[in-house]
Design a protein around this motif. Structure first.
Motif, PDB file in Angstrom:
ATOM      1  N   HIS A   1       0.807  -1.076  -0.159  1.00 40.08           N
ATOM      2  CA  HIS A   1       0.067   0.021   0.062  1.00 40.08           C
ATOM      3  C   HIS A   1       0.852   1.301   0.052  1.00 40.08           C
ATOM      4  O   HIS A   1       0.415   2.306   0.470  1.00 40.08           O
ATOM      5  N   LYS A   2       2.245   1.182  -0.361  1.00 37.48           N
ATOM      6  CA  LYS A   2       2.911   2.347  -0.466  1.00 37.48           C
ATOM      7  C   LYS A   2       2.796   3.157  -1.857  1.00 37.48           C
ATOM      8  O   LYS A   2       2.086   2.345  -2.785  1.00 37.48           O
ATOM      9  N   GLY A   3       2.905   4.238  -1.879  1.00 38.34           N
ATOM     10  CA  GLY A   3       2.569   4.992  -3.337  1.00 38.34           C
ATOM     11  C   GLY A   3       3.932   4.524  -4.226  1.00 38.34           C
ATOM     12  O   GLY A   3       5.006   4.683  -3.882  1.00 38.34           O
ATOM     13  N   VAL A   4       3.498   3.828  -5.405  1.00 40.24           N
ATOM     14  CA  VAL A   4       4.510   3.450  -6.153  1.00 40.24           C
ATOM     15  C   VAL A   4       4.165   4.060  -7.679  1.00 40.24           C
ATOM     16  O   VAL A   4       5.167   4.093  -8.533  1.00 40.24           O
ATOM     17  N   PHE A   5       3.076   4.666  -7.830  1.00 41.44           N
ATOM     18  CA  PHE A   5       2.967   5.341  -9.213  1.00 41.44           C
ATOM     19  C   PHE A   5       2.726   6.864  -8.941  1.00 41.44           C
ATOM     20  O   PHE A   5       2.031   7.354  -8.342  1.00 41.44           O
ATOM     21  N   SER A   6       3.730   7.565  -9.651  1.00 37.24           N
ATOM     22  CA  SER A   6       3.715   8.858  -9.582  1.00 37.24           C
ATOM     23  C   SER A   6       3.027   9.805 -10.819  1.00 37.24           C
ATOM     24  O   SER A   6       3.491   9.460 -11.597  1.00 37.24           O
ATOM     25  N   VAL A   7       2.327  10.433 -10.604  1.00 36.01           N
ATOM     26  CA  VAL A   7       1.473  11.041 -11.672  1.00 36.01           C
ATOM     27  C   VAL A   7       0.909  12.578 -11.368  1.00 36.01           C
ATOM     28  O   VAL A   7       0.895  12.910 -10.138  1.00 36.01           O
ATOM     29  N   GLU A   8       0.867  13.434 -12.407  1.00 37.41           N
ATOM     30  CA  GLU A   8       0.457  14.754 -12.053  1.00 37.41           C
ATOM     31  C   GLU A   8      -0.521  15.074 -13.004  1.00 37.41           C
ATOM     32  O   GLU A   8      -0.760  14.632 -14.258  1.00 37.41           O
TER      33      GLU A   8
END
Length: 1968
Positions: free
Chosen positions: A703-710
């Motif tokens: 459940h860690k943040g693995v996908f970075s999007v803007e």
């Protein structure tokens, strides 16, 4: 009937309402309407107070509707169609509106959509364009109006074009006769000449006797023909610095664009062509580290290659086939790169492997690599078929835009990255206007460069682990370095051709970022160009004007390193979901290239075998209008298997995540780092975020943040600012009334919504500026709604007025601040102005226009919209709303107090802005409400300012503000109507006349009191200011600014005068006032200008350039003032001459007096520019006012007032005098004007009155790049310097045009003056004082005839002069002769004109003058005398005088005399003939003078001869002496000029002595003997020559005591200039007694002051070295070529320190030019000339330097240096010779000849060369020569020894020469030759003895000198001194025996048979 009903918008507004509002408002302001009216008599109101204006509406009501006939009716009231309400369709850029249709929209979106489609509402003032604010008079508009002006002919322009006459062409090499002896040309021949000439045409009816009234009428009708209608069109436009009132209509709000560049992709070619390649273009700013545009996708593949993807392609939409794009750049910078990325279809293998073939294989080797290629093609085909929907990164490159834009086509580019340009491009390219070489942001402008075609050859392969934007910025930064790492990499070679050019204005086939068709779009099938949306590098403040709702999604990176299983080739799929069902994906994702327009899903490129890939992808989505809680973005992660394996799917989902798009009603944007779920999300997931750990779900990496999007939204619907969002939400909730409502965590009910709304209003100030400005139209609309229509909550009106108003103020000020750079010069923000003008509407009933008629219900407040002045409007609006809004109730007066407090405050900028805003607001109100009420507001404001003025530390600043306030008010388009023109002024309540006229005496012409009505029209009287309220304010400002004590005068003068000037210019160009009757009515508003200018006269710039002559005529007419002639320090000869009283030199005038008492003189003078403009305004009034009215006014003037009026006219003539074309070429008018203004500028700076506005303008010069400079109508920064730089090199056409306009202006100005003079003459007829007035009028006429005038004016001017003389002959022939002299001079000058019409009129005038004189006394001696004198003076002083033309005029006059039937029987014709022949003779002399124009000596000799010829007529001799003085002064011979004046004074003294014997006057010439012995020649005048009382003799003004004083003062002036201060004293000895007799202590003080100066100078310059008086040369002329000069000898006086070579060169050059080359020879020696040995064909000149010679007895008297250089008659030169003919020989044979020359007159004389009358020679024997030499040496030694202070160098030099061992002819040798043996001849004993004595004296002096030297030297010179002493001892020893012998005759008688060694007598005097 209510006043309002006749107003402009009467038919558009509910009548009762408008009238009631007006009345009510004014009642509230002033208590009861009747009580305050006219409580006080407004008559004696001082100018500093404002009178109470008449009630405008009442006045109009009280006038019958048809009171004014015809055109005047329109002046009375505003036109009926003055105001109209327009609905202007909003311009849409695209062919389809692009707004959401048929969707259920929520309130906010609906409001936005409505706002973007509704039409503009414009309140149109139909006539506003006529106001100075909107159509100002500028240099350009003036030039337009000046087209078609007639060319005026001027004498000085003509003289340049024509030859001055046939005389010039005669052979100028004729021998010049000696001026002394040739007789004057015989009368007979001249008569013959004159008879044979042709006359000019005669004036037809000249000789008829016609009644004077008829003549006047005829003259007037002729004068009125062909006159220009608008005077001020001929005058330069008002200064650009001034116009505060200038406005421009704002441009309608438009979408913001930066500088646009068009990029076209032409072709992409690789070495091998095996698979499709796709391109992406975008702009990046390296410095800001920001991508500054969206992506542009292009596809340049061939159709065959595209065919490989058939399996995956739908039919491509035409919008995806674009190959060209338009990029917008708001902030151009040198750091912008165009980045090109290439992608290909996904295939097996990492990027490097896939790139290998492209890097290795070459096109040339195709045949060799055939198999390999085939293999590759096959593989590519398989991958395309299978993986065609996926892409992989391939290669990239970048183009540095700054290079393209700024390089002037250099080819030394980084060929690896940007390739070479086509050679053709280098040829085509020229530097655009904005290519600058500076660095920084400014260096880059992307708007004016030359188009370029680039071929990019080298690409860099993408690296899998360096795909992010951060890496890209590093690469780009590296690329700019010379040693770029990228260069070391092996490139992928390809050829990409792209065109880069500035985008055209309206490109065709263009698509907006939303893919809408932009107009013009001729054919929907054409290949489109895409407009690429910009992401500006920094904030851009621009309101949204169209619907835009885009969302951009940027996946950055994914980290699946901890994810189990086969997850390597990862692709991310994006979908926009409206629900959770897969079918609910919306087709809102924009397609890329060669695909469908919108898709439901899109994938990122795949990085081969990477578990944690980086992405550079950009997904562009079209947001639906209505986003709901369920809308979300769904990301699905796939593993793509590149190898087809059985049982393995092509794509396997390996993860899911999502972003809900709405949160608390707000759009979610920004960066996200999302956890990824391994499983499919459960139902209802979309309302939660992935951050919520749903039970039973598996997550990648716990459940860690693995996908970075803007996410980024570009939306004109969603503000993306919490405060704005909240505000809009609350407002919409209120509008919808949908309670309860959930807002974040709170629930809004009717109870707490008000509190929330108040908080939200207060929080608006926290909103970030960019969105606030973007949504400013929405926000302002909502705020206005809250103020105007307070919301009703649970039945209660909620008053949010105050909060809303404060928020409004905040928004306005924020918009204003953010857009500071784009402000116009007035500090108005164009965006706000545009909002007010176009978008703003009051909430409530929508304006609908049935049948095109404006609706009745538009409230007045809508009409009150101004043009771009929001702040003041809001202020005012709040005031008018306060009655319904208790929260806003403000005491009516307090706002004014506030305003006036700010105006007086230190914050100058705020004060200026507020002042202008208030003025504009009131000006707008004048179109809308009760005008009387607005006037009362204006008056209240004035009072406030007046109160502040008393305590203000800087009154000038406040006055400037008030001036600007007035100026803005007066710029109203109905300014004239507002002044109630055409109504007769109501006479004052009491019969007392106006303020100024009560103080004056009774009028000049009528015994009864002046007509108070007329008087008060011409003064700033109470009635005038009451009725013409605005004009009164303006002229009062002017009058106050021009008061002598006014503060900050220069600045205020300029501002006040400029205000009047620009108004008058406006009237001149206004078609409503074109008719003369209407213009006369308008001119009545400015009549007091005449009185103001008249009273300011003493401080106007004196264009007439005489010392203190401004009030030359007034004082002449004013019995109280004393005339006193004050002569300026440096004498301008013509002025001095005028003062002394003779005929006037051209262009100068006699000073009639020095004017009024000094009181009126005080105060600050006006600059030349201000004075000229004021005079132009005065002329405008005189031109346009009703002549009858002017005449009634002139009748009422007192004598001094009339005098000042004439002075004013005089000054007008001088100010607008034509300078000639040459002047335009010489002087750059602008620099001249600016220099005049520098003083004013300096004062501004010192007083601190330089306005904040100027400061602001200065700031606004650093405009932001998007403050589009083209829209700025005028910018100081541009105009100022542009003008200056342009002016420096004006084209010939421009100068021609300027001269043309200036000529017309001069002519028109002079004609207006002439018209006015005629009016004055009409009024004068009955006056008691008519002589003096007519004299003054004639003086003005004479001045006009004397200045440079056009032929057109001179015809009328001479006609007026003839009429005057015929009506009032006594003017010229009874009183003093000065006027007659002047007139004769002027007429003669025009008789010699090159322009025939001028000659025709001048000779007619001259003939009539003689006839008139003859008819009065049967002879015309006076005119005869004056004409002869005038001609003499003309001939002497005028350079380009044309005697040929004058001869024709003489002939014309003869013809008149012969044809004049009326005088046939008299002797008149005979007398005229005699006079003409006499004049002709003078002219013949003139021709001679012309010949010698270049030979000053000969010219002066001729003038001398002419003067001597007039020995019998003193007037003429005086004239010629003055001419000579003028010539000498011109040549710089001041001593000679002074002598001429002394001779003239002596002549006058002789005459005065004949008349009467006065103790204080000189006895005659004898009194002047001390000044010069030559003066006695003036005593020729005696009783037998003339009887003093004979008519016409000695009648000039000079033959008076005053004239004598003038001449003496001039003489003293010239002596001072020449440095002859001793003579000054002698002159004043004669002058002082006269002044004492007259008790003229002022002059005496001046004289003694000058004497003191003279004596001081004598003391300081006693040694004489400081002033060198002259050098003398003997010049002998030999040879027949010289005619009468042959064998004549002269002594020439040359300027000091002239070398022999100089005069020799000058004379040789002069005579060579005259006789030709090889004729003139200079005789180099001084020996007697043997005539027989000379060549008869040649001309010989012998020049010798001579020194003044004095006998010993003379030297006793001539003590000083001055004495030895003044009054010289005898000169000496020495010639050395030897018996055998050589000049120099051995000592025993060296003889010397001394020659003494005596001259006829003593130097200085009235000429610079004098004939030698006597010559004697002496020859010295060798021993005598030796004696002289030794005496000279001894004298030198004595001088060097006794010098004080001692000069050691000089002493040593002389000593060295005396005692040093010299070889030849030193003292010792002289002694040895002459003293060695005793002479045999006893006659020589005396010489022998004398020489011995000389030597003894010499030795003694040597000894003294040595002693002195010893005392002076320092230790370093001791040795040198000892050497000198040794030398001296040797010399003394050697001389000893020679000096001690005794002469035999002293010892014994002479032995008889002694050898005679030197048997020669000493010739003492051989008189030759």
């Amino acid at each position: 009937m209510a006043a309002a009903e006749r107003r402009a918008f009467a038919h558009k507004i509910n009548r009762t309402v408008a009238a009631e509002v007006r009345k009510q408002v004014s009642r509230e302001r002033s208590g009861s309407p009747s009580s305050s009216r006219r409580c006080s008599s407004s008559l004696g109101v001082p100018l500093t107070e404002v009178v109470e204006p008449l009630d405008f509406e009442d006045v109009l009501l009280s006038r019958p509707p048809d009171a004014e006939p015809g055109p005047l009716r329109d002046l009375v009231e505003f036109p009926a169609d003055d105001l109209e309400l327009l609905l202007q369709p909003r311009e849409c850029r695209t062919t389809e509106p692009g707004i959401p249709k048929d969707e259920k929209l929520d309130a906010q979106v609906r409001a936005a959509v409505e706002m973007y489609i509704e039409d503009w509402v414009i309140v149109h003032r139909r006539y506003q364009y006529l106001s100075a604010a909107y159509s100002p008079v500028t240099t350009e508009t003036q030039r337009e109006r000046q087209k078609g002006l007639p060319r005026q002919v001027f004498e000085q322009d003509a003289s340049g074009d024509e030859r001055s006459g046939p005389e010039d062409s005669n052979d100028s090499r004729r021998g010049s006769g000696s001026p002394e002896d040739t007789p004057r040309s015989s009368g007979a021949s001249s008569i013959f000449d004159l008879r044979n000439l042709a006359a000019d045409s005669l004036l037809p009816s000249l000789l008829e006797r016609v009644a004077p009234e008829d003549v006047d009428r005829r003259n007037e009708s002729l004068r009125r023909q062909h006159r220009p209608l608008a005077l001020l069109t001929l005058y330069p436009a008002p200064d650009e610095d001034e116009p505060v009132e200038r406005c421009s209509r704002p441009e309608p709000p438009r979408e913001h664009f930066g500088q646009r560049i068009l990029v076209k992709c032409l072709s992409l070619k690789f070495e091998i062509e095996i698979e499709p390649i796709f391109g992406i273009l975008a702009l990046y700013d390296v410095r800001e580290k920001k991508k500054i545009s969206e992506n542009f996708y292009f596809d340049l593949n061939s159709d065959s290659i595209k065919g490989l993807l058939r399996a995956h392609g739908t039919h491509p939409a035409i919008s995806t086939l674009a190959r060209s794009a338009i990029f917008s750049v708001t902030y151009p910078s040198p750091d912008i790169f165009l980045v090109i990325k290439l992608e290909k279809v996904l295939q097996q293998g990492d990027i490097s492997e896939c790139c290998e073939p492209y890097m290795v294989m070459k096109e040339v080797d195709t045949a060799k690599n055939k198999e390999k290629l085939e293999k590759l093609r096959l593989a590519a085909e398989q991958f395309c078929t299978r993986l065609g929907r996926y892409r992989m990164p391939f290669a990239w490159t970048a183009v540095h835009l700054a290079n393209i834009v700024s390089s002037a086509g250099q080819l030394d580019r980084d060929s690896d990255s940007e390739g070479e340009r086509r050679p053709a491009w280098t040829d085509r390219r020229r530097r655009g206007p904005q290519d600058r070489a500076s660095s920084g942001d400014e260096a880059c402008s992307f708007s004016g460069f030359r188009p370029a075609t680039l071929t990019v050859t080298n690409f860099f392969k993408q690296e899998a682990e360096r795909l992010s934007d951060e890496d890209l910025f590093k690469f780009l930064a590296d690329m700019r370095r010379p040693s770029s790492l990228l260069r070391r990499l092996r490139p992928v070679t390809a050829q990409l051709k792209i065109d880069i050019s500035p985008a055209p204005e309206n490109p065709q086939f263009c698509l907006s970022p939303e893919l809408l068709h932009i107009k013009p779009y001729p054919d929907p099938r054409g290949r489109p160009t895409k407009e690429i949306l910009e992401f500006p590098a920094r904030e851009v403040y621009a309101p949204h004007t169209s619907y835009r709702n885009l969302l951009y999604v940027y996946p950055h990176s994914l980290n699946f390193s901890s994810r189990q299983g086969s997850v390597r080739n990862l692709a991310v799929r994006v979908q926009y979901m409206t629900g959770e069902d897969p079918s609910q994906a919306l087709p809102v994702i924009f397609g890329k290239s060669s695909c469908s327009e919108f898709t439901r899903e899109a994938f990122t490129p795949v990085v081969y075998h990477s578990k944690s890939p980086e992405f550079y992808e950009e997904f562009k989505l079209h947001l639906p209008a209505c986003v709901t809680e369920n809308h979300h973005l769904l990301f699905t992660f796939y593993h793509v298997s590149c190898q087809p394996r059985p049982g393995t799917a092509l794509e396997t989902p390996v993860g899911f995540t999502w972003i809900p798009l709405l949160q608390h009603g707000r759009l979610r944007t920004g960066p996200f780092c999302l956890p990824v779920s391994v499983d499919q999300p459960p139902p209802s997931y979309s309302v939660l975020t992935p951050d919520v750990a749903l039970p039973g779900m598996r997550w990648v990496d716990g459940h860690k943040g693995v996908f970075s999007v803007e996410l980024t939204a570009v939306s004109s619907v969603h503000p993306q600012d919490p405060h704005l969002d909240k505000f809009f939400t609350l407002v919409h909730v209120l509008e919808e009334g949908a309670f309860p409502f959930r807002l974040k965590d709170a629930v809004l009910s009717e109870g707490n919504v008000e509190q929330e709304l108040r908080a939200s209003l207060a929080a608006l100030r926290l909103a970030s500026p960019e969105p606030l400005v973007a949504f400013s139209h929405h926000v302002l609309d909502k705020l206005v709604r809250l103020v105007v229509r307070p919301p009703i909550i649970s039945g209660q009106i909620v008053n949010l007025g105050r909060g809303a108003f404060e928020a409004m103020a905040h928004v306005v000020s924020l918009v204003h601040r953010s857009l500071e750079a784009a402000q116009d010069a007035r500090g108005h923000c164009p965006q706000l102005a545009a909002y007010i003008h176009y978008a703003f509407r009051l909430p409530g009933t929508e304006p609908s226009l049935p049948d095109g008629a404006p609706p009745v219900t538009v409230q007045a407040a809508t009409l009150a919209r101004g043009s771009g002045r929001p702040i003041s409007l809001y202020l005012a609006r709040s005031k008018s709303i306060s009655s319904s809004n208790p929260d806003l109730a403000v005491a009516p007066g307090s706002v004014d107090d506030e305003v006036s407090r700010i105006l007086a405050s230190k914050d100058v900028e705020l004060a200026e802005r507020l002042n202008a805003s208030l003025a504009f607001f009131l000006s707008d109100l004048l179109s809308l409400v009760d005008r009387g009420f607005v006037f009362s507001l204006v008056r209240a404001h004035y009072k406030q300012v007046a109160t502040r003025l008393q305590s203000s530390p800087n009154p000038a600043a406040l006055l400037t503000l008030r001036m600007e306030f007035t100026r803005i008010l007066c710029s109203h388009e109905h300014y004239v109507t507002l002044n109630l023109p055409c109504c007769p002024l109501s006479p004052p309540a009491s019969p007392s006349p106006s303020v100024s006229s009560t103080t004056s005496q009774s009028s000049t012409f009528s015994s009864q009191a002046p007509d108070p009505k007329v008087t008060s029209m011409f003064e700033l009287s109470g009635p005038f200011r009451q009725q013409h309220f605005l004009a009164g304010l303006l002229l009062t400002e002017l009058a106050l600014a021009l008061e002598p004590e006014a503060e900050g005068a220069f600045l205020l003068h300029k501002k006040a005068i400029s205000a009047v000037h620009s108004l008058l210019c406006g009237h001149d160009t206004d078609p409503r006032y074109a008719e003369a009757t209407v213009k006369a009515c308008v001119a009545e508003l400015y009549l007091p200008l005449l009185s103001i200018a008249r009273d300011t006269l003493p401080r106007l710039h004196d264009f007439a350039e005489g010392p203190g002559q401004r009030s030359r005529l007034a004082s002449m007419l004013d019995s109280d003032t004393e005339g006193e002639g004050d002569i300026a320090g440096t004498i301008n000869p013509s002025v001095a001459m005028a003062i002394a009283g003779g005929p006037l030199a051209p262009g100068s005038r006699a000073s009639i007096s020095q004017g009024p008492p000094t009181a009126s003189r005080a105060g600050c003078a006006l600059s030349a520019e201000s004075s000229r403009t004021l005079l132009a305004c005065v002329l405008w009034v005189l031109k346009n006012a009703e002549p009858a009215l002017l005449q009634r006014w002139a009748t009422d003037l007192t004598l001094p007032q009339l005098g000042r009026l004439l002075d004013l006219l005089y000054l007008c003539l001088a100010a607008f005098e034509y300078k000639g074309k040459k002047a335009f070429e010489r002087i750059n008018s602008l620099t001249f004007k600016k220099s005049l203004d520098m003083k004013a500028r300096l004062e501004e700076a010192i007083l601190g009155t330089i306005g904040a506005r100027q400061e602001m303008v200065r700031r606004s010069r650093e405009r932001s790049p998007f403050g589009n400079p083209e829209n700025v109508r005028w910018r100081k920064s541009v105009t100022h310097w542009k003008q200056t730089s342009d002016r420096v090199d004006k084209t010939k056409d421009e100068m021609e045009h300027e001269a043309l306009v200036e000529g017309n202006l001069a002519t028109e100005a002079s004609l207006i003056v002439l018209d006015t003079l005629e009016i004055i003459v009409q009024t004068v007829m009955l006056s008691e004082a008519r002589e003096s007035i007519l004299g003054a009028v004639l003086k003005v006429v004479l001045y006009s005839l004397g200045s440079a005038q056009s032929a057109l004016f001179l015809q009328h001017g001479l006609a007026t002069q003839r009429a005057l003389v015929s009506k009032f002959p006594e003017l010229l022939f009874e009183e003093d002769t000065e006027l007659c002299a002047d007139l004769c001079l002027r007429l003669l000058r025009h008789c010699g004109s090159r322009i025939s019409t001028i000659r025709t009129h001048a000779s007619a005038s001259l003939y009539l003058l003689m006839r008139q004189n003859f008819e009065i006394g049967h002879n015309f001696a006076r005119v005869k005398m004056q004409v002869t004198m005038s001609l003499s003076s003309l001939v002497g002083t005028t350079q380009n005088f044309s005697e040929e033309h004058l001869r024709r005029s003489l002939k014309t006059i003869l013809t008149y005399a012969e044809e004049d039937v009326g005088l046939r029987d008299s002797t008149f014709a005979e007398q005229v003939q005699d006079l003409m022949f006499n004049l002709h003779m003078i002219l013949t002399d003139t021709v001679k003078m012309k010949e010698h124009q270049e030979d000053p000596e000969m010219l002066i000799d001729l003038m001398y001869r002419i003067a001597r010829g007039y020995q019998g007529s003193p007037d003429l001799r005086l004239t010629w002496l003055q001419n000579m003085a003028g010539k000498h002064a011109e040549l710089g011979n001041h001593a000679e000029a002074a002598q001429c004046m002394v001779h003239a004074a002596a002549l006058v003294a002789e005459y005065l002595a004949l008349l009467e014997d006065h103790r204080h006057l000189p006895v005659g010439c004898v009194s002047f003997q001390n000044i010069s012995s030559n003066v006695l020649e003036e005593s020729a005048i005696s009783d037998d020559i003339l009887s003093p009382d004979e008519e016409g003799f000695c009648s000039g003004k000079h033959f008076t005591e005053l004239g004598l004083v003038g001449l003496l003062e001039q003489a003293a002036g010239y002596f001072t200039m020449g440095g002859l201060y001793e003579a000054v004293n002698e002159v004043y000895k004669n002058l002082i007694p006269i002044l004492e007799a007259h008790r003229d202590y002022k002059k005496l003080a001046a004289v003694h002051g000058k004497l003191q100066e003279a004596f001081t100078k004598i003391m300081h310059q006693s040694s004489g070295w400081e002033r060198v008086f002259g050098t003398y040369f003997r010049v002998g002329f030999y040879g027949a070529r010289f005619g009468d000069l042959d064998e004549q000898e002269f002594v020439y006086k040359e300027p000091s320190i002239t070398k022999l070579a100089e005069i020799s060169h000058r004379l040789e050059e002069f005579y060579t030019e005259r006789f030709g080359d090889d004729v003139v020879e200079i005789i180099k020696d001084s020996n007697p000339v043997d005539k027989s040995k000379l060549d008869t064909q040649k001309a010989y000149i012998q020049i010798t330097y001579v020194e003044p010679y004095f006998d010993t007895y003379e030297l006793k008297d001539r003590v000083t240096y001055f004495d030895r250089n003044y009054g010289l008659r005898t000169f000496l030169f020495c010639t050395p010779f030897t018996p055998d003919g050589r000049a120099h020989g051995e000592l025993p044979e060296q003889h010397k000849r001394k020659t003494l020359l005596s001259t006829d007159h003593a130097f200085p004389y009235i000429k610079t060369r004098i004939r030698v009358c006597h010559r004697e020679e002496t020859v010295l024997t060798p021993v005598e020569v030796a004696i002289e030499d030794m005496q000279k040496k001894t004298r030198e030694l004595a001088f060097a020894t006794e010098q004080d202070p001692p000069d050691a160098k000089m002493l040593q030099m002389v000593l060295q020469g005396s005692v040093g061992p010299t070889v030849n002819q030193g003292p010792l040798e002289v002694a040895q030759v002459f003293l060695a043996e005793i002479p045999e001849d006893p006659k020589l004993f005396r010489h022998h003895n004398k020489l011995r004595l000389c030597f003894k004296d010499f030795c003694k002096k040597c000894e003294d000198a040595l002693r002195k030297n010893k005392a002076l030297i320092g230790p370093d010179q001791k040795e040198y001194h000892r050497e000198l002493e040794r030398n001296y001892c040797r010399l003394r020893e050697a001389l000893q025996p020679l000096l001690t012998q005794r002469l035999p005759q002293l010892l014994a008688p002479t032995p008889p048979g002694l050898r005679n060694s030197l048997n020669r007598a000493s010739f003492r005097k051989a008189d030759l």
